[in-house]
Structure formats: C-alpha cells, structure tokens
Scaffold this motif. Structure first.
Motif, PDB file in Angstrom:
ATOM      1  N   ASN A 161       0.841  -1.196   0.000  1.00 15.79           N
ATOM      2  CA  ASN A 161       0.000   0.000   0.000  1.00 15.79           C
ATOM      3  C   ASN A 161       0.876   1.245   0.000  1.00 15.79           C
ATOM      4  OD1 ASN A 161      -2.238  -1.652   2.268  1.00 15.79           O
ATOM      5  ND2 ASN A 161      -2.558  -1.356   0.100  1.00 15.79           N
ATOM      6  N   SER A 189      -1.841   2.956  -7.986  1.00 17.69           N
ATOM      7  CA  SER A 189      -2.939   3.752  -8.552  1.00 17.69           C
ATOM      8  C   SER A 189      -2.396   5.025  -9.201  1.00 17.69           C
ATOM      9  CB  SER A 189      -3.972   4.102  -7.476  1.00 17.69           C
ATOM     10  OG  SER A 189      -4.573   2.929  -6.976  1.00 17.69           O
ATOM     11  N   SER A 235      -3.874   6.209  -0.111  1.00 17.38           N
ATOM     12  CA  SER A 235      -4.450   5.140  -0.932  1.00 17.38           C
ATOM     13  C   SER A 235      -5.511   4.399  -0.116  1.00 17.38           C
ATOM     14  CB  SER A 235      -3.350   4.158  -1.349  1.00 17.38           C
ATOM     15  OG  SER A 235      -2.930   3.384  -0.238  1.00 17.38           O
TER      16      SER A 235
END
Length: 518
Positions: free
Chosen positions: A38, A43, A442
């Motif tokens: 993460n 993204s 995120s």
C-alpha cells in the motif's frame, strides 16, 4: 508490438518520491499483475499512464488508435440514469457511428457517382465496425455481462444514485467489459465482488484476448489470470515472468544475492580503509595506501533498500462479555421491503462467525440491525450484557479532512504525540503518511488508519465488514494472525475463503435466508 511505452518516469508528491527513472513496456496480449505494498504508487501509475496525472519527468507513449478502458477506485456515475443506461453507455461510440452512417445515407441522393462510391466505401467500413463490435446485439450483451456480475439481481432499471459503493463498482466494471477496449486497466476489481462473481471475472480474464494491467491483493485471483508481474518497490518498477509465486521465489533469491554481495563488499571496504589508515603516513607504504584509496573512491557501492515497516496489529481485550452475544427473534431486515425471511439466530461468547454469500442480499444490513443502527422491518434483536464492540465499516461515507495524527487524536484525546505516532507507525504507516491528510492516502493506507483506531479500543466483540478490501498482502496476513489470536468474539463479512477459513469457528451462508434471487 508495444501498445504502451513508459520511458524514464519520475514522479512524487511534495518531498515524497514515488517513482525514480522508471521504464515499462506493454505488449499485445500480455496479462500483467501490478503489485506492491500500500502506498507504493500503483494507482498513481495508472493515473499517469491514462494521463489523468502529469508526471514530473518522463515519456508516456501509446500506439495509435488504442482504446483504453480504466476501472479505478474513485470513478463516479452520472445521476439520473439507470443501470441499463449506464451499461449501454459502453456503446456510445458505436451509436455515434450509426448516426454518422445514417447521415451519409441521407446525403447519397445528391451525390455524384464519384462521391457515391466514396460514401459506399465509408458506409461499408462503419457497417463492419458495428457488426464486429456486437452493435446489433447490444441488449443481449448488456444482459449477459449484467448476469455474470450479479447486476440483474439488483435490477437493471434501478437508478445509479441509489446504489451502494460495491454496486457502483460492479456497474463500472460491467460497462468497461462491454466496451471491449484494446487494453483493460483494472484497479482492485474484486474488492466489491462476491465469490461467485469473482469466479466469473476470473474466467472472463483467462479467456481475454487483449492486454490488461491488473492491480490486486487477492493472490489466488491474481495467480489465476496473469502471466507477468511488475513489482513496485522503493521507487522502482521491476518485471518478472510468471505468476505471483514465481515472482516471490525470484525476488527472494535476488534479495539474498544482493545481501551476500553487500556483506562481501562491506568486508572489502573495511579492509581497504584499515590498510589506508595504517599505511598512508609511512613513506615506504604510502603509494600502496594511495592505490587502495583510489580503489575505494572508484568503487560502486551496493545499497540495500530499507526494510519496509511491516504492520503489527494487536487487538486489546476488554473484560469478558456475557454468554449471549445476540439473539434474534423472527427478525426481518431491510429498508422499504424485507431482505430476509424471519431470522432466529443466536451467537454466543467465543464464537467467530463469517457471514458469506452474494452481494446485495443483506449481510451489511444484518450487521447494522444487530448493532441497532438499522431498525428492523419486524421482529427483534436482543444483545447480551457487557458488550464492548469494535466496528469496521465497509464504506466510510463522509471522509475526514484531518491528518492521520488528528484522526487518531480525535478518537483518543488522552494519547500524547508519541503514542499517536507510534500507534500509526505500528500499523505500517510511514512518517510521510502519518503527517498527510487521510483524503490523499491510498485505499489500503486509509484502511490501516481505521484498523489503528480499532486496535486501540478495548473490545470483546469485533464486527468487521470486508476488512481486507484494499489491504496489501503483509497487512492481510497480519490481520489474519491478530484475529486468530483475539480472545473475544468476531462477526465478519468476507469474500475471501483463504482469509476467513482459519479464523472462524462457524460460517453462516446468508443465501439460505435471503428473499433475493441468487
């Protein structure tokens, strides 16, 4: 042939670097898993290659006429349209083409023989495109994909404004698959899918002829559909052939080789420095010392990447609850109409229960009814004595504008600055994350902040609604370990058997009592 080429990409937010001189190439038919912890920038990478975000440096080159379909975690649907309308939107470019073809037909009556020939050729090309892209069977296609992802159960005439976050994600995914782009970009598509529809998507992607890039922390799913891994870590992006298991083996071997080379080099450096220090002042050995110093100066030093902080979750136990956790009598859950048959359920201290079944059948509604947040349509729920409940909601509707520090301090005002920072760090968040606003994190980092709030509360009952969504592999493994160790009772909604099977004492299949067709 390369569909996408990324050259020398560098990007960061403020003083936090995400990528440093990263290159990437996507070839036709490649099925890529994009993995990393993460907050490593998966993204962000998707947003850069789709040009939603401009990189600080580097080139993004798509081959000509490539149609890209992107499912991200934050897309919104327009208000006032039905699910069917939203899905038909996938064919907008074809509907526009048909309108263009009809306009050409209207002009044909006034065309010269030469113009007519050109028009007929253009109409023929459009006609072929419409046929090849299933234009004349749009309704059948819409219903086939909607059935595969469980949208028919929700009702295709339902307004998209009335959908939950999970249902909206399903609509966006279905629309994307209907568009049949040359490349699919999928950011955690399984987060809001139940087991049955994950299985359907797995088969779809296995048979998918075009290329795709998939971000997923669901390793069994990932392994079943990809043939290449790109691993994002420490501002680098590295390519590995094969599936996740192949990647893990090779990555571990490379890590061990680097550590061995580092130790060897450090030993050599130490010996050279020692020789220089002892001999540079003596006339007889000064030249040898200078020679060793030059070797030291020219040496390309091996650097080991800093070990990522692995999360540590330890749930605090309160005093034991009474024997009864809850008991329902003829409980009908729902909103305007019942989602369940009358339920007579009982949970006792020490039980750890997984609620499973398709999306939309009322699992979350049941949790909220048990907690007293939703009023039942009929029947009752009796909760036991001395319950200290920790609740992890699937969706947080009103996102906070606080920093992570403020978010935890708000919940635990008696903590001092050190305790707040230490708690967040233990959940795998770096100093940069801890000082950032929650809104810029995120999905996985936000989940870790919410888990942090939960583990600092003394509880004897954990009510967890899809806690693994967005969590990376390390965080998921640690959460599983912590839940197995937890002495209290657990009521858990989860679509990942690999996660809940070793944790729970009982599995309740909610499809056996739902009024919905599944």
């Amino acid at each position: 042939m390369s569909i996408l080429t990324v050259k020398n990409l560098s990007h960061g937010f403020g003083d936090r670097a995400i990528f440093n001189d990263v290159s990437f190439r996507l070839l036709k038919g490649e099925h890529i898993g994009l993995i990393g912890a993460n907050g490593e920038g998966k993204s962000t990478f998707m947003n850069i290659i789709t040009r939603k975000l401009e990189p600080d440096e580097g080139k993004i080159e798509w081959s000509k006429n490539v149609r890209v379909g992107y499912l991200d975690q934050h897309t919104v649907l327009e208000r006032g349209m039905t699910i069917r309308d939203a899905l038909k939107g996938a064919f907008k470019y074809l509907i526009d083409m048909e309108a263009e073809m009809n306009a050409i037909y209207e002009k044909m009556g006034e065309a010269t023989p030469e113009e007519l020939e050109a028009m007929l050729e253009e109409v023929g090309t459009i006609q072929d495109t419409l046929t090849n892209n299933d234009f004349y069977v749009i309704d059948a296609k819409v219903e086939e994909i909607a059935r595969g992802l469980g949208l028919e159960d929700i009702g295709l005439e339902k307004d998209v404004e009335d959908l939950s976050g999970g249902q909206r994600t399903k609509v966006l995914l279905a629309k994307l698959l209907l568009e049949k782009p040359d490349i699919l970009l999928l950011d955690e598509p399984t987060n809001y899918l139940d087991e049955q529809h994950i299985e359907w998507l797995k088969r779809y992607l296995q048979e998918y002829e075009n290329a795709f890039i998939l971000i997923s922390h669901d390793i069994p799913f990932l392994n079943s559909v990809i043939n290449l891994i790109y691993h994002m870590e420490n501002q680098e992006l590295n390519r590995y052939s094969g599936d996740y298991d192949d990647f893990k083996r090779v990555h571990e071997m490379k890590k061990q080789q680097l550590e061995a080379a580092y130790k060897k080099q450090q030993q050599e450096v130490s010996e050279l420095k020692d020789f220089v220090a002892r001999n540079k002042a003596r006339v007889a050995t000064r030249n040898m010392a200078m020679s060793r110093q030059k070797k030291l100066d020219k040496m390309e030093m091996i650097e080991l990447a800093g070990e990522k902080t692995k999360p540590e979750f330890h749930f605090k136990d309160s005093r034991a609850s009474g024997k009864l956790i809850f008991e329902s009598k003829d409980l009908e859950i729902g909103y305007d109409e019942p989602l369940s048959k009358p339920l007579n359920l009982r949970m006792e201290r020490g039980q750890k229960i997984a609620l499973v079944g398709a999306n939309g059948i009322g699992k979350t509604t049941l949790l909220k009814s048990i907690l007293g947040e939703n009023k039942p349509i009929s029947g009752s729920v009796e909760r036991g004595d001395y319950l200290h409940i920790g609740y992890f909601e699937q969706e947080v509707k009103n996102e906070s504008n606080n920093t992570c520090i403020e978010e935890l301090w708000q919940e635990y005002p008696h903590f001092n600055q050190y305790e707040v920072r230490a708690s967040l760090a233990k959940c795998g968040l770096t100093t940069k994350h801890i000082e950032s606003k929650v809104t810029v994190l995120s999905g996985g980092e936000k989940a870790k902040v919410r888990i942090c709030k939960l583990i600092n509360k003394e509880t004897n009952l954990l009510v967890l609604d899809e806690p693994t969504n967005h969590l990376d592999v390390d965080a998921k493994d640690e959460l599983k370990r912590a839940l197995k160790e937890y002495k209290g009772s657990i009521l858990l909604i989860c679509h990942e058997p690999e996660f809940y099977q070793d944790v729970v004492t009982d599995v309740w299949n909610c499809e056996s009592w739902t009024t919905k067709l599944v």
